[in-house]
Motif scaffolding. Structure first.
Motif, short mmCIF file in Angstrom:
data_model
loop_
_atom_site.label_atom_id
_atom_site.label_comp_id
_atom_site.label_asym_id
_atom_site.label_seq_id
_atom_site.Cartn_x
_atom_site.Cartn_y
_atom_site.Cartn_z
N ASP A 1 0.81 -1.21 0.00
CA ASP A 1 0.00 0.00 0.00
C ASP A 1 0.85 1.26 0.00
O ASP A 1 0.56 2.23 -0.72
CB ASP A 1 -0.91 0.03 1.23
N GLN A 2 1.86 1.30 0.84
CA GLN A 2 2.71 2.48 1.02
C GLN A 2 4.18 2.08 1.01
O GLN A 2 4.89 2.21 2.02
CB GLN A 2 2.36 3.20 2.32
N PRO A 3 4.67 1.54 -0.11
CA PRO A 3 6.06 1.02 -0.15
C PRO A 3 7.12 2.08 0.13
O PRO A 3 8.09 1.81 0.85
CB PRO A 3 6.19 0.46 -1.56
N LYS A 4 6.95 3.29 -0.41
CA LYS A 4 7.96 4.32 -0.20
C LYS A 4 7.97 4.79 1.25
O LYS A 4 9.03 5.00 1.84
CB LYS A 4 7.71 5.50 -1.15
N ARG A 5 6.78 4.97 1.82
CA ARG A 5 6.70 5.43 3.22
C ARG A 5 7.29 4.38 4.15
O ARG A 5 8.04 4.71 5.08
CB ARG A 5 5.24 5.70 3.58
N LEU A 6 6.96 3.11 3.90
CA LEU A 6 7.50 2.06 4.77
C LEU A 6 9.01 1.96 4.62
O LEU A 6 9.73 1.82 5.62
CB LEU A 6 6.85 0.71 4.46
N ALA A 7 9.50 2.06 3.39
CA ALA A 7 10.94 2.02 3.16
C ALA A 7 11.64 3.15 3.92
O ALA A 7 12.70 2.96 4.52
CB ALA A 7 11.24 2.11 1.67
N SER A 8 11.01 4.32 3.87
CA SER A 8 11.59 5.47 4.56
C SER A 8 11.60 5.26 6.08
O SER A 8 12.61 5.56 6.75
CB SER A 8 10.77 6.72 4.23
N GLU A 9 10.50 4.72 6.63
CA GLU A 9 10.42 4.49 8.08
C GLU A 9 11.45 3.46 8.53
O GLU A 9 12.09 3.62 9.58
CB GLU A 9 9.01 4.05 8.47
N ILE A 10 11.60 2.38 7.76
CA ILE A 10 12.58 1.35 8.11
C ILE A 10 13.99 1.91 8.02
O ILE A 10 14.82 1.70 8.92
CB ILE A 10 12.42 0.12 7.20
N ALA A 11 14.29 2.64 6.94
CA ALA A 11 15.63 3.19 6.75
C ALA A 11 15.99 4.20 7.84
O ALA A 11 17.10 4.18 8.39
CB ALA A 11 15.72 3.86 5.38
N MET A 12 15.04 5.08 8.20
CA MET A 12 15.30 6.06 9.26
C MET A 12 15.52 5.37 10.60
O MET A 12 16.38 5.77 11.39
CB MET A 12 14.14 7.05 9.35
N TRP A 13 14.74 4.32 10.85
CA TRP A 13 14.89 3.58 12.11
C TRP A 13 16.26 2.92 12.20
O TRP A 13 16.95 3.01 13.22
CB TRP A 13 13.78 2.54 12.21
N LEU A 14 16.68 2.28 11.12
CA LEU A 14 17.97 1.61 11.13
C LEU A 14 19.12 2.60 11.29
O LEU A 14 20.11 2.33 11.97
CB LEU A 14 18.14 0.79 9.84
N MET A 15 18.98 3.77 10.65
CA MET A 15 20.02 4.81 10.82
C MET A 15 20.08 5.27 12.27
O MET A 15 21.15 5.48 12.83
CB MET A 15 19.73 5.98 9.87
N GLU A 16 18.89 5.42 12.88
CA GLU A 16 18.84 5.89 14.27
C GLU A 16 19.50 4.91 15.23
O GLU A 16 20.26 5.32 16.12
CB GLU A 16 17.38 6.11 14.68
N VAL A 17 19.22 3.63 15.07
CA VAL A 17 19.72 2.64 16.04
C VAL A 17 21.12 2.16 15.73
O VAL A 17 21.71 1.42 16.53
CB VAL A 17 18.76 1.43 16.14
N THR A 18 21.67 2.55 14.58
CA THR A 18 23.06 2.15 14.27
C THR A 18 24.04 3.30 14.44
O THR A 18 25.25 3.10 14.31
CB THR A 18 23.16 1.61 12.82
N MET A 19 23.54 4.49 14.73
CA MET A 19 24.43 5.64 14.91
C MET A 19 25.17 5.56 16.26
O MET A 19 24.61 5.10 17.23
CB MET A 19 23.63 6.95 14.82
#
Length: 298
Positions: free
Chosen positions: A280-298
């Motif tokens: 339904d929202q592939p770009k939004r989900l991709a963005s949410e996953i990518a931002m989350w991974l960046m946050e927890v790996t910094m």
């Protein structure tokens, strides 16, 4: 959308059955490990575009749960084992996932990030709480984890397996197709519908009997016996919850409730998205996953 080929095999044995889990690992060897977990009646196919995009930065582990996608339903190991009772329960799926997880040899200084959808939520929570599988982070997307769960059709099939097993194959497949369509807020492409239905078709690897069995064995008690311990997960692991506002399978109020139970750092509600938010929202989900991974790996 071509799926990722699951090139590896892992054998898991319970007391009565043996299961062959198909899996693969792709991406950057030096990258942080990232595990994607699917639910029911899906397979690793739902993660295809995310895996391909994130493999440029992460070392990704992808698999089909026993009895789903490319992983066969298993075989009995004892004379008393009944193939009609092959373990498709959420407790059994969690145990199988934990065994596969441990076979990958993660270490405390290199734990994986985990992204889970649908039943994958309860599978990963149980694996953490009961089987000692530790994660660097956990992202839960429209997951089965809070009771009560299951759509009306899901519960109807679970309560009347003999009736649904007697339905002619063509009629049953039409019902499953309608069931799959109902998971999305926006119309699914025909090719996507076909791919999601294929394992449960008369010529597919799993078939009608297996589709019904996994609904019958998805017992609520396997959530009830760990719900009270979800806070333990969030106390040691960063957790994010993502939910489609139009999820007709699992109401959106479960998102806030689960978020509190697991002490989630963030609960994100996505507009114009149903249970299959990845379509339904592939770009939004991709963005949410990518931002989350960046946050927890910094």
């Amino acid at each position: 959308m071509a799926s990722v080929t699951l090139t590896e095999r892992f054998t898991f044995r319970s007391d009565k059955y043996e299961y062959i889990i198909h899996w693969t690992c792709i991406g950057l060897d030096s990258g942080s490990p990232l595990v994607f977990v699917h639910g029911t009646p899906w397979s690793s196919y739902i993660w295809t575009p995310y895996v391909k995009a994130l493999s440029l930065r992460y070392k990704i582990y992808l698999f089909d749960n026993p009895g789903f996608g490319e992983s066969p339903g298993g075989k009995p190991l004892t004379a008393t084992a009944n193939t009609a009772e092959l373990d498709a329960s959420l407790a059994g799926q969690a145990e199988a996932f934990a065994a596969l997880y441990k076979s990958w040899g993660f270490t405390n200084d290199r734990l994986p990030h985990v992204v889970a959808h649908d039943n994958g939520g309860l599978i990963t929570l149980r694996a953490n709480i009961l089987h000692g599988c530790e994660y660097a982070s956990l992202c839960l997307i429209d997951v089965v984890a809070v009771c009560p769960f299951g759509s009306p059709f899901f519960r109807l099939v679970a309560e009347n397996p003999s009736v649904f097993n007697s339905i002619p194959s063509a009629v049953f497949q039409a019902m499953v197709r309608a069931y799959i369509r109902g998971t999305a807020f926006k119309p699914l492409r025909g090719s996507v519908e076909d791919r999601l239905l294929e394992p449960w078709s008369s010529g597919g690897r799993q078939g009608q009997e297996a589709f019904i069995r996994q609904m019958v064995q998805a017992d609520q008690r396997h959530a009830e016996d760990v719900e009270g311990r979800y806070s333990e997960v969030g106390a040691k692991t960063p957790v994010k919850v993502i939910w489609g506002l139009e999820d007709r399978w699992i109401p959106v109020d479960r998102a806030e409730k689960l978020g509190k139970m697991v002490r989630a750092r963030e609960v994100v509600l996505v507009e114009e998205a149903g249970h299959l938010i990845m379509f339904d929202q592939p770009k939004r989900l991709a963005s949410e996953i990518a931002m989350w991974l960046m946050e927890v790996t910094m």
